[in-house]
Design a protein around this motif. Structure first.
Motif, PDB file in Angstrom:
ATOM      1  N   LEU A  96       0.806  -1.034  -0.210  1.00 26.35           N
ATOM      2  CA  LEU A  96       0.122  -0.163   0.130  1.00 26.35           C
ATOM      3  C   LEU A  96       0.887   1.300   0.260  1.00 26.35           C
ATOM      4  O   LEU A  96       0.700   2.320  -0.639  1.00 26.35           O
ATOM      5  CB  LEU A  96      -0.887   0.133   1.131  1.00 26.35           C
ATOM      6  CG  LEU A  96      -1.843   1.225   1.346  1.00 26.35           C
ATOM      7  CD1 LEU A  96      -2.748   1.470   0.381  1.00 26.35           C
ATOM      8  CD2 LEU A  96      -2.438   0.987   2.650  1.00 26.35           C
ATOM      9  N   ASN A  98       4.357   1.343  -0.520  1.00 28.87           N
ATOM     10  CA  ASN A  98       5.477   1.245  -1.423  1.00 28.87           C
ATOM     11  C   ASN A  98       6.651   1.806  -1.033  1.00 28.87           C
ATOM     12  O   ASN A  98       7.615   2.600  -1.746  1.00 28.87           O
ATOM     13  CB  ASN A  98       5.040   2.020  -2.910  1.00 28.87           C
ATOM     14  CG  ASN A  98       4.008   1.277  -3.769  1.00 28.87           C
ATOM     15  OD1 ASN A  98       3.804  -0.064  -3.529  1.00 28.87           O
ATOM     16  ND2 ASN A  98       3.281   1.726  -4.644  1.00 28.87           N
ATOM     17  N   PHE A  99       7.036   1.587   0.198  1.00 24.84           N
ATOM     18  CA  PHE A  99       8.290   1.996   0.718  1.00 24.84           C
ATOM     19  C   PHE A  99       8.973   0.801   1.028  1.00 24.84           C
ATOM     20  O   PHE A  99      10.101   1.010   1.890  1.00 24.84           O
ATOM     21  CB  PHE A  99       8.125   2.841   2.041  1.00 24.84           C
ATOM     22  CG  PHE A  99       6.947   3.812   2.047  1.00 24.84           C
ATOM     23  CD1 PHE A  99       6.269   4.165   3.269  1.00 24.84           C
ATOM     24  CD2 PHE A  99       6.639   4.694   1.098  1.00 24.84           C
ATOM     25  CE1 PHE A  99       5.330   5.124   3.149  1.00 24.84           C
ATOM     26  CE2 PHE A  99       5.970   5.849   1.132  1.00 24.84           C
ATOM     27  CZ  PHE A  99       5.257   5.933   1.999  1.00 24.84           C
TER      28      PHE A  99
ATOM     29  N   ASN B  31      11.635   8.282   4.724  1.00 26.73           N
ATOM     30  CA  ASN B  31      12.273   7.144   4.534  1.00 26.73           C
ATOM     31  C   ASN B  31      13.612   7.012   4.434  1.00 26.73           C
ATOM     32  O   ASN B  31      14.185   7.781   3.732  1.00 26.73           O
ATOM     33  CB  ASN B  31      11.628   6.128   3.290  1.00 26.73           C
ATOM     34  CG  ASN B  31       9.972   5.909   3.516  1.00 26.73           C
ATOM     35  OD1 ASN B  31       9.694   5.162   4.227  1.00 26.73           O
ATOM     36  ND2 ASN B  31       9.367   7.066   2.905  1.00 26.73           N
ATOM     37  N   GLN B  96      10.945   9.616  -0.403  1.00 24.81           N
ATOM     38  CA  GLN B  96       9.711  10.435   0.239  1.00 24.81           C
ATOM     39  C   GLN B  96       8.543   9.464   0.617  1.00 24.81           C
ATOM     40  O   GLN B  96       8.868   8.222   0.447  1.00 24.81           O
ATOM     41  CB  GLN B  96       9.054  11.396  -0.976  1.00 24.81           C
ATOM     42  CG  GLN B  96      10.072  12.479  -1.290  1.00 24.81           C
ATOM     43  CD  GLN B  96       9.541  13.151  -2.510  1.00 24.81           C
ATOM     44  OE1 GLN B  96       9.149  12.750  -3.571  1.00 24.81           O
ATOM     45  NE2 GLN B  96       9.078  14.600  -2.384  1.00 24.81           N
ATOM     46  N   GLY B  97       7.799   9.845   1.168  1.00 31.29           N
ATOM     47  CA  GLY B  97       6.710   9.255   1.817  1.00 31.29           C
ATOM     48  C   GLY B  97       5.328   9.447   0.944  1.00 31.29           C
ATOM     49  O   GLY B  97       4.577   9.493   1.638  1.00 31.29           O
ATOM     50  N   ARG B  98       5.240   9.269  -0.322  1.00 31.49           N
ATOM     51  CA  ARG B  98       4.052   9.676  -1.152  1.00 31.49           C
ATOM     52  C   ARG B  98       3.299   8.108  -1.260  1.00 31.49           C
ATOM     53  O   ARG B  98       3.835   7.353  -1.841  1.00 31.49           O
ATOM     54  CB  ARG B  98       4.617   9.952  -2.482  1.00 31.49           C
ATOM     55  CG  ARG B  98       5.184  11.154  -2.430  1.00 31.49           C
ATOM     56  CD  ARG B  98       5.439  11.430  -4.053  1.00 31.49           C
ATOM     57  NE  ARG B  98       6.222  10.572  -4.599  1.00 31.49           N
ATOM     58  CZ  ARG B  98       6.613  10.675  -5.619  1.00 31.49           C
ATOM     59  NH1 ARG B  98       6.273  11.855  -6.602  1.00 31.49           N
ATOM     60  NH2 ARG B  98       7.402   9.553  -6.437  1.00 31.49           N
ATOM     61  N   VAL B  99       2.224   8.168  -0.468  1.00 30.56           N
ATOM     62  CA  VAL B  99       1.346   6.914  -0.478  1.00 30.56           C
ATOM     63  C   VAL B  99       0.834   6.498  -1.773  1.00 30.56           C
ATOM     64  O   VAL B  99       0.328   7.436  -2.466  1.00 30.56           O
ATOM     65  CB  VAL B  99       0.014   7.074   0.478  1.00 30.56           C
ATOM     66  CG1 VAL B  99      -0.559   5.785   0.574  1.00 30.56           C
ATOM     67  CG2 VAL B  99       0.744   7.344   2.021  1.00 30.56           C
ATOM     68  N   GLY B 100       0.906   5.397  -2.322  1.00 32.64           N
ATOM     69  CA  GLY B 100       0.398   4.818  -3.467  1.00 32.64           C
ATOM     70  C   GLY B 100       1.149   5.238  -4.662  1.00 32.64           C
ATOM     71  O   GLY B 100       0.552   5.021  -5.838  1.00 32.64           O
ATOM     72  N   ARG B 101       2.244   5.791  -4.497  1.00 33.55           N
ATOM     73  CA  ARG B 101       2.990   6.083  -5.774  1.00 33.55           C
ATOM     74  C   ARG B 101       4.554   5.341  -5.691  1.00 33.55           C
ATOM     75  O   ARG B 101       4.901   5.082  -4.413  1.00 33.55           O
ATOM     76  CB  ARG B 101       3.166   7.717  -6.008  1.00 33.55           C
ATOM     77  CG  ARG B 101       1.700   8.399  -5.981  1.00 33.55           C
ATOM     78  CD  ARG B 101       2.315   9.859  -6.051  1.00 33.55           C
ATOM     79  NE  ARG B 101       2.642  10.074  -7.413  1.00 33.55           N
ATOM     80  CZ  ARG B 101       3.190  11.243  -7.464  1.00 33.55           C
ATOM     81  NH1 ARG B 101       2.816  12.348  -6.869  1.00 33.55           N
ATOM     82  NH2 ARG B 101       3.719  11.592  -8.790  1.00 33.55           N
ATOM     83  N   TYR B 102       5.043   5.494  -6.560  1.00 30.38           N
ATOM     84  CA  TYR B 102       6.610   4.955  -6.747  1.00 30.38           C
ATOM     85  C   TYR B 102       7.163   5.852  -5.943  1.00 30.38           C
ATOM     86  O   TYR B 102       7.247   7.194  -6.251  1.00 30.38           O
ATOM     87  CB  TYR B 102       6.985   4.550  -8.071  1.00 30.38           C
ATOM     88  CG  TYR B 102       8.533   4.164  -8.045  1.00 30.38           C
ATOM     89  CD1 TYR B 102       9.394   5.072  -8.490  1.00 30.38           C
ATOM     90  CD2 TYR B 102       8.997   2.915  -7.622  1.00 30.38           C
ATOM     91  CE1 TYR B 102      10.713   4.742  -8.556  1.00 30.38           C
ATOM     92  CE2 TYR B 102      10.136   2.516  -7.783  1.00 30.38           C
ATOM     93  CZ  TYR B 102      11.285   3.375  -8.043  1.00 30.38           C
ATOM     94  OH  TYR B 102      12.301   3.136  -8.184  1.00 30.38           O
ATOM     95  N   ASN B 103       8.016   5.561  -4.972  1.00 31.66           N
ATOM     96  CA  ASN B 103       9.058   6.392  -4.080  1.00 31.66           C
ATOM     97  C   ASN B 103      10.549   5.966  -4.616  1.00 31.66           C
ATOM     98  O   ASN B 103      11.083   5.068  -4.232  1.00 31.66           O
ATOM     99  CB  ASN B 103       8.598   6.319  -2.736  1.00 31.66           C
ATOM    100  CG  ASN B 103       7.643   6.897  -2.433  1.00 31.66           C
ATOM    101  OD1 ASN B 103       7.456   7.975  -2.087  1.00 31.66           O
ATOM    102  ND2 ASN B 103       6.501   6.073  -2.185  1.00 31.66           N
ATOM    103  N   GLU B 104      11.089   6.704  -5.420  1.00 26.91           N
ATOM    104  CA  GLU B 104      12.533   6.437  -5.875  1.00 26.91           C
ATOM    105  C   GLU B 104      13.436   6.684  -4.481  1.00 26.91           C
ATOM    106  O   GLU B 104      13.625   7.660  -3.611  1.00 26.91           O
ATOM    107  CB  GLU B 104      13.189   7.592  -6.839  1.00 26.91           C
ATOM    108  CG  GLU B 104      14.610   7.119  -7.136  1.00 26.91           C
ATOM    109  CD  GLU B 104      14.955   8.503  -8.117  1.00 26.91           C
ATOM    110  OE1 GLU B 104      14.090   8.989  -8.804  1.00 26.91           O
ATOM    111  OE2 GLU B 104      16.121   8.388  -8.321  1.00 26.91           O
TER     112      GLU B 104
END
Lengths: 114, 116
Positions: A96, A98-99, B31, B96-104
């Motif tokens: 959910l 994606n970390f 993160n 970053q901590g963007r929910v529901g998106r790819y976090n490089e």
């Protein structure tokens, strides 16, 4: 068995050649597939990422993912000496937030000769 | 914008000594990850912080490794006492901590640790 397998090379090609780099993996839960480039004594730098199956193109670089075969590729067209580096594939599963942690291949060392 | 920074760039210590590695993530990145590459092997995950909390420490090899992230900013990784097999390059990454998106995940240059 390793989660991600990658041929370490080294791979040596003449300038202008098309380069193909590959990884295989065992975990069917992987959904994000990344290619990182790492120059000597530097940290990995993201080249491109792909979500699930399919192709993605960015300039001279094309990433392909075949989830049915658990096989990913990176193609470099018109390779340049500045492309000489170690190329790392990395993967993660999707949750959910994606970390998630990444699973890396061992890296392929590429040398493009002028 | 400054990238992920790590200090020191290189550390040589003797077996049994203590070493502390530091990572400063990109400002605003909640993160923070620690990875390690032992010679000849792939980069492997050690642990993951979300702000100051340990989210996943499944990759920590044993209790000689202690990671902290006080205040949710920089992080330290302490190895005490160091063993020969701890030698390798320790990478820190942040996202970053963007929910529901790819976090490089952006990687630092690494700290090369040599245990003699």
């Amino acid at each position: 068995q390793k989660e991600v397998e990658q041929d370490p090379g080294p791979l040596s090609v003449p300038e202008g050649a098309i380069v193909s780099l590959n990884c295989t993996y065992s975990n069917s839960a992987f959904q994000y597939f990344m290619w990182y480039r790492q120059y000597s004594r530097k940290g990995p730098e993201l080249l491109m990422y792909t979500y699930s199956s399919g192709n993605k193109e960015d300039g001279r670089f094309t990433a392909q993912v075949d989830k049915s075969s658990k096989y990913i590729s990176l193609f470099i067209r018109d390779s340049q000496p500045s492309d000489s580096a170690t190329y790392l594939c990395a993967m993660s599963d999707e949750t959910l937030y994606n970390f998630n942690k990444f699973y890396f291949g061992s890296g392929t060392k590429l040398n493009v000769k002028p | 914008e400054a990238g992920v920074t790590q200090f020191p760039s290189h550390s040589v210590i003797e077996k049994g000594q203590t070493v502390t590695l530091r990572c400063d993530p990109i400002s605003g990145h909640d993160n923070l990850y620690w990875y390690r590459r032992v010679m000849g092997k792939e980069i492997k995950f050690l642990l993951h912080f979300v702000k100051e909390s340990k989210q996943d420490e499944s990759g920590m090899p044993n209790n000689r490794f202690l990671a902290e992230r006080t205040g949710g900013t920089y992080s330290t990784l302490k190895v005490q006492p160091a063993e020969l097999e701890d030698s390798g390059v320790y990478f820190c990454a942040s996202s970053q901590g963007r929910v529901g998106r790819y976090n490089e995940q952006f990687f630092g240059p690494g700290t090369r640790l040599t245990v003699l």
